[in-house]
Design an enzyme around this catalytic site. Structure first.
Site, short mmCIF file in Angstrom:
data_model
loop_
_atom_site.label_atom_id
_atom_site.label_comp_id
_atom_site.label_asym_id
_atom_site.label_seq_id
_atom_site.Cartn_x
_atom_site.Cartn_y
_atom_site.Cartn_z
N SER A 8 -3.52 0.33 -11.26
CA SER A 8 -4.77 0.32 -10.50
C SER A 8 -4.92 1.66 -9.78
O SER A 8 -4.11 2.00 -8.92
CB SER A 8 -4.76 -0.81 -9.48
OG SER A 8 -5.75 -0.54 -8.50
N HIS A 33 -6.89 0.32 -14.65
CA HIS A 33 -7.60 -0.69 -13.86
C HIS A 33 -8.41 0.00 -12.76
O HIS A 33 -7.84 0.70 -11.91
CB HIS A 33 -6.57 -1.65 -13.27
CG HIS A 33 -7.14 -2.83 -12.56
ND1 HIS A 33 -7.59 -3.97 -13.21
CD2 HIS A 33 -7.34 -3.06 -11.24
CE1 HIS A 33 -8.02 -4.85 -12.32
NE2 HIS A 33 -7.89 -4.32 -11.10
N ASP A 35 -10.76 -0.45 -9.62
CA ASP A 35 -11.16 -1.41 -8.59
C ASP A 35 -12.43 -0.96 -7.90
O ASP A 35 -12.41 -0.05 -7.07
CB ASP A 35 -10.03 -1.57 -7.57
CG ASP A 35 -8.92 -2.47 -8.08
OD1 ASP A 35 -9.24 -3.57 -8.58
OD2 ASP A 35 -7.74 -2.07 -8.00
N MET A 37 -15.28 -1.65 -5.31
CA MET A 37 -15.53 -2.46 -4.11
C MET A 37 -16.79 -1.98 -3.41
O MET A 37 -17.03 -0.77 -3.32
CB MET A 37 -14.35 -2.32 -3.14
CG MET A 37 -13.01 -2.72 -3.75
SD MET A 37 -11.72 -2.69 -2.51
CE MET A 37 -10.29 -3.02 -3.55
N HIS A 66 -12.82 -3.81 -12.64
CA HIS A 66 -12.77 -5.04 -11.83
C HIS A 66 -13.82 -4.91 -10.73
O HIS A 66 -13.61 -4.17 -9.77
CB HIS A 66 -11.33 -5.17 -11.29
CG HIS A 66 -11.13 -6.28 -10.32
ND1 HIS A 66 -10.04 -6.34 -9.49
CD2 HIS A 66 -11.88 -7.39 -10.04
CE1 HIS A 66 -10.11 -7.43 -8.74
NE2 HIS A 66 -11.22 -8.07 -9.05
N MET A 68 -15.53 -5.96 -7.65
CA MET A 68 -15.48 -6.80 -6.44
C MET A 68 -16.75 -6.52 -5.67
O MET A 68 -16.75 -5.85 -4.63
CB MET A 68 -14.22 -6.43 -5.62
CG MET A 68 -12.95 -6.97 -6.26
SD MET A 68 -11.48 -6.14 -5.65
CE MET A 68 -11.42 -4.73 -6.75
N MET A 142 -6.46 -13.61 -9.35
CA MET A 142 -6.03 -12.78 -8.22
C MET A 142 -4.79 -13.40 -7.60
O MET A 142 -4.77 -14.59 -7.26
CB MET A 142 -7.12 -12.69 -7.15
CG MET A 142 -8.38 -11.93 -7.54
SD MET A 142 -8.15 -10.23 -8.07
CE MET A 142 -7.33 -9.48 -6.66
N ASP A 181 -3.45 -9.83 -10.80
CA ASP A 181 -3.77 -8.66 -9.99
C ASP A 181 -3.39 -8.88 -8.53
O ASP A 181 -3.95 -9.75 -7.86
CB ASP A 181 -5.28 -8.39 -10.10
CG ASP A 181 -5.71 -7.10 -9.42
OD1 ASP A 181 -4.84 -6.37 -8.91
OD2 ASP A 181 -6.93 -6.84 -9.41
C1 DX5 Z 1 -6.95 -5.66 -4.82
C2 DX5 Z 1 -7.16 -4.94 -6.12
C3 DX5 Z 1 -5.89 -4.68 -6.85
C4 DX5 Z 1 -4.93 -3.78 -6.13
C5 DX5 Z 1 -3.55 -4.02 -6.63
O1 DX5 Z 1 -8.16 -5.99 -4.29
O2 DX5 Z 1 -7.99 -5.68 -6.98
O3 DX5 Z 1 -6.15 -4.20 -8.16
O4 DX5 Z 1 -5.23 -2.44 -6.29
O5 DX5 Z 1 -2.66 -3.22 -5.91
P1 DX5 Z 1 -1.15 -3.65 -5.72
O6 DX5 Z 1 -0.54 -3.67 -7.10
O7 DX5 Z 1 -0.60 -2.60 -4.85
O8 DX5 Z 1 -1.14 -5.01 -5.09
ZN ZN Z 2 -8.11 -5.16 -9.17
#
Ligand code: DX5
Ligand code: ZN
Length: 221
Positions: A8, A33, A35, A37, A66, A68, A142, A181
């Site tokens: 990620s 990956h 993320d 947000m 992903h 969010m 998750m 994740d």
């Molecule tokens: C959390 C993200 C994850 C996060 C995982 O909201 O969706 O993808 O980056 O990071 P680690 O592996 O450090 O938990």
């Molecule tokens: Zn993620």
């Protein structure tokens, strides 16, 4: 099933993103990956389609986006056109809008020729997305509450993985991608793999590692 590792980039240095992605690919990553947000579905804001567009030429690996975000349907076009290979959207964000919004969003993703997936938070039973399994290329469970990297793995997720794998088998999709994740480490990866997940997201485990190639190899088992 072969385990795939999806570092990620949330845990990478954003000022050196190109370097981080090349490092992850060279270290044996299978997907990148991303993320996304929006500061509303989750507190932080990370990046949008522009980032995906800019990193697309830097790697041959599939970009696993992903989302969010609230109202994911409004953003699909931008991520698809930016070069996303997989787009996953949250059950909770969709359910807030209507009962059919998740299904419509997954169909919209597929209409761009992009793979799609549904995501459930730790407090949502995986059974809530069984209805869309036939549409999904991947389901994402998750194992932390979304928003931040570096959190602790919620062990109850393992039971959900087992139920998700059993249902995928029942649907005639034994090889369906089941992604985990949050909080994945070299220590808990064997349990996650044994439960039936085959795609492991790893943010801090990879980007904080002194030897990312060794870490990725260990996560794959
Ligand atoms: C959390 C993200 C994850 C996060 C995982 O909201 O969706 O993808 O980056 O990071 P680690 O592996 O450090 O938990
Ligand atoms: Zn993620």
């Amino acid at each position: 099933m072969q385990t795939k590792i999806a570092p990620s980039i949330l845990s990478a240095d954003f000022s050196e993103m190109g370097k981080a992605i090349k490092m992850a690919e060279a270290a044996g990553a299978d997907l990148i990956h991303c993320d996304v947000m929006d500061g509303s579905f989750v507190e932080p804001i990370t990046f949008g389609g522009q980032m995906v567009k800019n990193i697309r030429p830097l790697t041959k690996l599939p970009l696993d986006c992903h989302l969010m975000i609230e109202h994911p349907k409004t953003q699909i076009k931008f991520f698809a056109e930016a070069g996303a290979d997989i787009i996953t959207v949250h059950y909770k964000a969709c359910r807030k809008i209507s009962e059919t919004y998740l299904k419509e969003t997954l169909e919209l993703i597929k209409s761009f020729g992009v793979k799609c997936g549904a995501v459930v938070n730790p407090d949502v039973p995986v059974e809530n997305i069984f209805g869309v399994f036939p549409l999904c290329d991947m389901v994402l469970l998750m194992s932390v509450y979304p928003g931040y990297g570096g959190q602790k793995f919620i062990p109850e997720t393992l039971e959900k993985v087992k139920r998700a794998r059993a249902y995928a088998v029942k649907c005639g999709r034994p090889e369906m991608d089941i992604e985990i994740d949050g909080g994945v480490t070299e220590e808990n990866a064997p349990l996650i793999r044994a439960a039936g997940a085959n795609v492991l997201v790893a943010g801090s485990a990879v980007f904080r590692s002194d030897n990312p190639a060794k870490t990725i190899e260990a996560l794959k088992g």
